[in-house]
Every structure is written in structure tokens, then in C-alpha cells.
Design a protein around this motif. Structure first.
Motif, short mmCIF file in Angstrom:
data_model
loop_
_atom_site.label_atom_id
_atom_site.label_comp_id
_atom_site.label_asym_id
_atom_site.label_seq_id
_atom_site.Cartn_x
_atom_site.Cartn_y
_atom_site.Cartn_z
N HIS A 121 0.98 2.10 3.38
CA HIS A 121 1.84 0.92 3.32
C HIS A 121 2.55 0.68 4.65
O HIS A 121 2.75 -0.47 5.05
N LEU A 188 -3.09 -2.03 -2.55
CA LEU A 188 -3.31 -2.86 -1.35
C LEU A 188 -4.59 -3.67 -1.46
O LEU A 188 -4.81 -4.61 -0.69
N GLY A 218 5.73 -1.29 -1.28
CA GLY A 218 5.02 -2.42 -1.89
C GLY A 218 5.23 -3.68 -1.06
O GLY A 218 5.90 -3.65 -0.02
N THR A 236 2.96 -6.39 -5.42
CA THR A 236 2.19 -5.18 -5.60
C THR A 236 2.22 -4.79 -7.08
O THR A 236 3.27 -4.89 -7.72
#
Length: 633
Positions: A121, A188, A218, A236
């Protein structure tokens, strides 16, 4: 398997990060005497500060729930980390390179699962941020500029852009050494129809969502183009590191000021958080695609030092429209879970903080937050405003609806004050009558749970099983009044292509049953039938968007329940669409008729004209639906 982290490295990590620094990311700590610090325990719900930290010993202990341990234990418990993940988190913060028993320094293959997802992330956030500067992202930069956010503001909040292609991020993360499993597990990317991975966010403006420690867990992505059939905001999904009920957007930037000032400001969206912070209201946070709930309250309470001895304030801001007022009243239901004062700030024009900053400047945003109305007062005024208190019947109805609100207030002196205020709002001269009524309801509310417990004790004494809690009332699938609504929702979930695009034009208020309205809301959040037709994972998105398990249960019912007709085509779907719309039009006609009758004798022709015009328009629309069917929608 990953090798064991060397003991000397574990100790280096412990020494590098004092326990009060780590715990301070989650809990506001104050002087507890004798070199100890204290705060509200993050592991159980309490109204007094019984959680103590000893910086000199490097340990914590809660005298309420008996949880205790060191810095690593604390992270394991609060973040549900493994031992290795907790050490790796601390090592990253302290810039320490770890060594493992089975060879060398920490390679990516040896890191814990959570650490890998957080790293992915972090890399994705940097990638999106870089993309915002490219030619394709001009539409995103224009979106920000139109709302008063320049490049510096975008950089401060890490706003980025997700390219419109199918697998730009996927390929980039693969190049950085991340596996398809890690990319998919982190939310993702999603599984494409042909088996490969496709980027979850495409052609959208992207906000990184950070946890209280500042790590990206997220993203929230905003639709930019008209041909994007997905939901306006896409977040997310639930992952091992992202639980939407456990995060607040902006908390990493706001936490220190919340603790320092004793005030938290809860707004509705990412741009509202940006607008508040840029205007100097640096305590603003927002939920991420979900309603403000109990877990969010716990986060804020820990930062506010929210106890009976240390009272802070939580200010909610909502749009001034009907939806905003409903959201505010939902927040009121949670008020008693705070020790802090809860208030609401609604701008006179109904603008949100982002709109207010753009229209009237940053001072207007500061003024809005500086003068909130107590949430109890707002709830009372909103409730009373729904009734005609100029008539005796209206005053009586308003009293019966508003009195239980006042009765919920736990502090007797504050409850008495609001009872007197309620009498004034209703125009009832006998204040004591209202005070007595509120006291009576308050007593009933206190006695009801006790009676329930007494009955259970009596049953246990007779060796009978304790009664099970009542299940939520089930919907009757054969109810004629709502049968068309039920059939329409079944079509939307089972055969989206036959009700598209008309279904997406139906409002939640056209579904009279609250559970059906909630299902309609979930379909909308998932992108609507325009997006759902032909998408294999659409039902999963609808379930993800549902507010609670009860709504998910209704969705499951509607998904498996057979449609009423074997032959389901656009003609049949049109009949159902028209039936639901006609019912909604009839309800509105009845409301307008009733309103017209009430005001006819005391209104001027100028005041009556718009009501008569609406009545005529509704009648014409109804006739059009009857004669033209779905074509008249």
C-alpha cells in the motif's frame, strides 16, 4: 518459513521506541502520578481512566480488564499482529534493519503477511501520487482545483490518481517484487473474468487511508468521468489490514490536536477533511464509506481522554438537507456512549465544509465549527419541527415523540433543563407537566431492562432455559402492499439487465419498507444496475455495501427467491417498475392533497399556486405511466 528475528535486534527495537511513544499513537496519556501515565483503556469500554503505562519499565497494565505487557505485546493486541509483525512495524518506524537466524538481513520473503500488505500500500500510494502529475490526470487536478485544492494541498494529503488502464498498478507492483496473491489479498486488484488481475481503482482520484499510526492501509477513490459506471466513491474492500469500521480518514493528521484541544470534528467526506484542515480545523476526521459507529467512537474516546473526569467535545457536521438531518439523528443515538459533549454544526445554507470554504472562505469554516449546537438540542428541535405545534393535537404528538429523547439523558440536572426547554419549544406553559412526563418515561426506560433480567433470573430458578433474544422482525414475502417493491429488488439482484437503467433512477423513498430501502441503498453503493449487469462479482459488491448482517440476510433472500414469472423480459420488468413508481406517486398525491386541504382556508392564491401545480403535474405523470407504461418513466 521465515527465520526467527535475532534476539539482540528485538531488544534494539524495544530500546529505540519508548512504550509511551507507541501507545501514544492510540491513547491520549496524561500524568498518572509516580512517573506513570494513564489513559482510557483501548481493550475494553470504560468511563474512567484505568489504563496505566510505565515509561521507565516499558510496560502497560489495565486495572479494569487486567491486560498487560510491553510495547510489542501492546501492538500485538491492538493491531492483532503476530510477534514478528509487531517487531517489523517498530523496526520500520525506528529505521532499524532486522536480521534473521536463518540468514542475512530481512528480505521481503521473510516479512510477515501484514507487513508485506502495508508495504504494498505504501508503494501503491507513491505510485498514485506520481501519476497525478501526468497528462491523463488533468481531469483529477481540475476536480481538485474546482474545490479549492492546489498541488500543495494534494501533496499534504497524499492525493493521487489511478490510471484508466486495466493493470497499470498490478504490473508496477509485480515489478517491485509483490506477488499476485499479495496484491489481491490487499484489495489493490480484483480477479478479472479471464483469470488475471485487474486494478481495483481505474481512472479515479485516489485518497490514501491511513491508520492511527500513519500507515497506508487502504484507499478511497472518486469517480471522475461520466462513462465510469461504478459507484461515486469506491473504497478498499475488507482486508487483513483494512476494516472500514476501525479507521477514520485523517486520524493520523488529527490525533495530536484532538488530544491537545479536547475536541474532535467528524465530517462526511475526504474533501471536507481537507477543507477543514486547510482552514485551521485540524481535528477533522471522516468515516470511510460507512456510517459513524461504535468502533469509531472508541477511537475518538481514547484520543479525547473521554472519561467522566475529562470531558471533551465531539462536533458532527452534516449537510443541511433531509439526509444530513437523518445522519445527525443517527449520531444522536450514539451520544450516550460518549462522556464528552456531542454537538452538531450545520451551515445556514446547508453547505458542507468543502463548499463553505470555496464559497465564503476559510474563516467561515472556522466559524461553523466554533459555534455548534448541542446534539440533544438539535434532536429536540428537529423532532418538534415535524409537528404542527400551533394545534393541541400537534403539541401532544410532538411531546410524545420528543419526551423519550429527553428521557435518555443520564445526567438528571441536564435532563431537567432539556425538559424545561422542550416545554418552551412546544408552547406548553405548564413546564412541570412536561418535566413529570419526561421523568415518568425515564423511569420506565430504566425499569424495563431490570424487569427483563428479573424474569430471566426467575426462569433460571425454575431450571428453565433463558429466553433467547428476539430476532429482528422478518419480512413477509407475501405482503401485497410491498410485493412490487420486493419483486423489483429481486430483478435488480438477479436480472440487472432487464431493469437497467430505470432502476437506478428510483430513490430509496420509493421503497416503503426500511429493509427494502436499505437493499436499494446497497445496490446504489455497489454501482447500481448499470454497473451490475454482466459483472460476475456484483452481488459480492452489494453485500459489501450492505449496512449490517440483517440487510445482508434480506439480500440473500431476494437473491435466491424465485421471480414471480417464469418468462422474465423487459416487458415484465417494465410492469414491475411502473407498479412501484405508481405506488410512490399515489403516496405523494395523498400528501399534497392533505397539505392543500390544511392550508386552503388560510393561504393566499400566490401561496396555493405551487401546491396546485405540483398536484396537477403528479396527476399528469400518473396518467402517463398508466397509458405509456415504462416508456413514461
Amino acid at each position: 518459513m521465515a527465520g526467527r528475528i535475532r534476539d539482540e535486534d528485538v531488544q534494539r527495537v524495544r530500546d529505540a521506541l519508548p512504550i509511551d511513544v507507541v501507545v501514544g499513537d492510540y491513547v491520549q496519556l496524561t500524568n498518572g502520578g509516580g512517573g506513570q501515565l494513564k489513559g482510557v483503556c483501548p481493550f475494553h469500554d470504560e468511563k474512567s481512566a484505568s489504563f496505566y503505562v510505565s515509561p521507565s519499565k516499558g510496560v502497560f497494565h489495565c486495572f479494569g480488564c487486567q491486560e498487560s505487557g510491553d510495547t510489542i505485546t501492546f501492538l500485538q493486541k491492538i493491531e492483532h499482529f503476530s510477534f514478528a509483525e509487531a517487531v517489523e512495524r517498530m523496526a520500520a518506524q525506528a529505521n532499524i534493519t532486522l536480521r534473521y537466524e536463518e540468514g542475512g538481513y530481512n528480505s521481503r520473503g521473510q516479512q510477515g503477511e501484514r507487513t508485506r500488505l502495508v508495504e504494498a500500500h505504501k508503494v501503491a500510494a507513491a505510485y498514485y501520487r506520481e501519476q497525478l502529475e501526468g497528462a491523463e490526470a488533468e481531469i483529477g487536478r481540475a476536480f481538485l482545483a474546482e474545490r479549492g485544492f492546489d498541488a500543495a494541498a494534494a501533496a499534504l494529503f497524499g492525493v493521487g490518481y489511478a490510471p484508466a488502464g486495466w493493470e497499470h498498478l498490478v504490473r508496477y507492483l509485480r515489478g517491485k517484487g509483490f506477488t499476485d496473491r499479495e496484491i489481491l489479498q490487499g484489495g489493490l486488484a480484483s480477479q478479472g473474468q479471464r483469470g488475471g488481475l485487474i486494478d481495483r481503482f481505474r481512472g479515479r482520484l485516489v485518497w490514501p487511508i491511513r491508520d492511527v499510526a500513519g500507515e497506508v492501509v487502504g484507499f478511497g477513490a472518486r469517480r471522475l468521468r461520466e462513462d465510469d459506471n461504478g459507484p461515486k466513491y469506491l473504497n478498499t474492500p475488507e482486508t487483513p489490514i483494512y476494516k472500514k469500521s476501525h479507521v477514520l480518514y485523517g486520524i493520523d493528521l488529527a490525533k495530536k490536536e484532538i488530544a491537545k484541544s479536547g475536541r474532535a470534528v467528524v465530517v462526511e467526506g475526504y474533501t471536507d477533511v481537507m477543507a477543514c484542515h486547510l482552514a485551521g480545523v485540524t481535528t477533522a476526521v471522516a468515516t470511510c464509506g460507512t456510517a459513524f459507529a461504535e468502533d469509531h467512537i472508541k477511537i475518538i474516546r481514547r484520543l479525547l481522554m473521554d472519561t467522566s473526569a475529562y470531558r471533551g467535545e465531539t462536533v458532527f457536521t452534516f449537510d443541511g438537507d433531509a439526509a444530513g438531518q437523518k445522519a445527525a439523528l443517527r449520531a444522536f443515538e450514539d451520544d450516550q456512549k460518549f462522556a464528552a459533549r456531542t454537538s452538531i454544526a450545520i451551515s445556514p445554507g446547508g453547505m458542507d465544509p468543502c463548499e463553505l470554504r470555496l464559497a465564503q472562505g476559510e474563516e467561515a469554516v472556522r466559524e461553523l465549527i466554533a459555534h455548534p449546537v448541542p446534539l440533544f438540542e438539535f434532536a429536540l428541535r428537529t423532532t418538534v419541527a415535524r409537528h404542527r405545534v400551533d394545534a393541541a393535537e400537534g403539541r401532544a404528538a410532538a411531546l410524545e415523540e420528543a419526551a423519550p429523547i429527553v428521557a435518555k439523558i443520564k445526567d438528571p440536572s441536564i435532563r431537567h433543563e432539556y425538559a424545561v426547554q422542550l416545554a418552551g419549544l412546544l408552547g406548553i406553559l405548564d413546564e412541570q407537566f412536561v418535566v413529570r412526563r419526561v421523568s415518568q418515561i425515564s423511569r420506565w426506560q430504566r425499569e424495563a431492562p431490570q424487569q427483563g433480567r428479573g424474569q430471566q433470573r426467575g426462569q433460571a430458578a425454575r431450571q428453565q432455559p433463558a429466553p433467547q433474544p428476539a430476532a429482528a422482525p422478518r419480512l413477509n414475502p407475501h405482503d401485497r402492499a410491498s410485493s412490487a417493491e420486493r419483486e423489483l429488488l429481486k430483478l435488480a439482484l438477479q436480472r440487472a439487465e432487464v431493469v437497467n437503467p430505470y432502476f437506478d433512477q428510483f430513490g430509496e423513498d420509493e421503497f416503503t419498507t426500511p429493509q427494502y430501502a436499505a437493499v436499494r441503498r446497497a445496490v446504489g453503493k455497489a454501482g447500481g444496475t448499470v454497473y451490475g449487469q454482466g459483472v460476475p462479482g456484483f452481488l459480492g459488491l452489494v453485500n459489501e455495501a450492505a449496512e449490517n448482517d440483517q440487510v445482508r440476510m434480506v439480500i440473500a433472500e431476494l437473491t435466491v427467491e424465485p421471480l414471480r414469472h417464469k418468462l422474465v423480459d423487459e416487458h415484465y420488468a417494465g410492469q414491475i417498475l411502473v407498479a412501484v413508481r405508481l405506488q410512490a406517486v399515489d403516496r405523494r398525491l395523498a400528501e399534497v392533497h392533505s397539505h392543500l386541504q390544511r392550508i386552503a382556508s388560510r393561504s393566499t392564491a400566490e401561496e396555493l399556486t405551487p401546491v396546485q401545480q405540483e398536484l396537477y403535474a403528479l396527476q399528469q405523470y400518473k396518467e402517463s405511466l398508466k397509458t405509456r407504461g415504462a416508456a413514461g418513466l
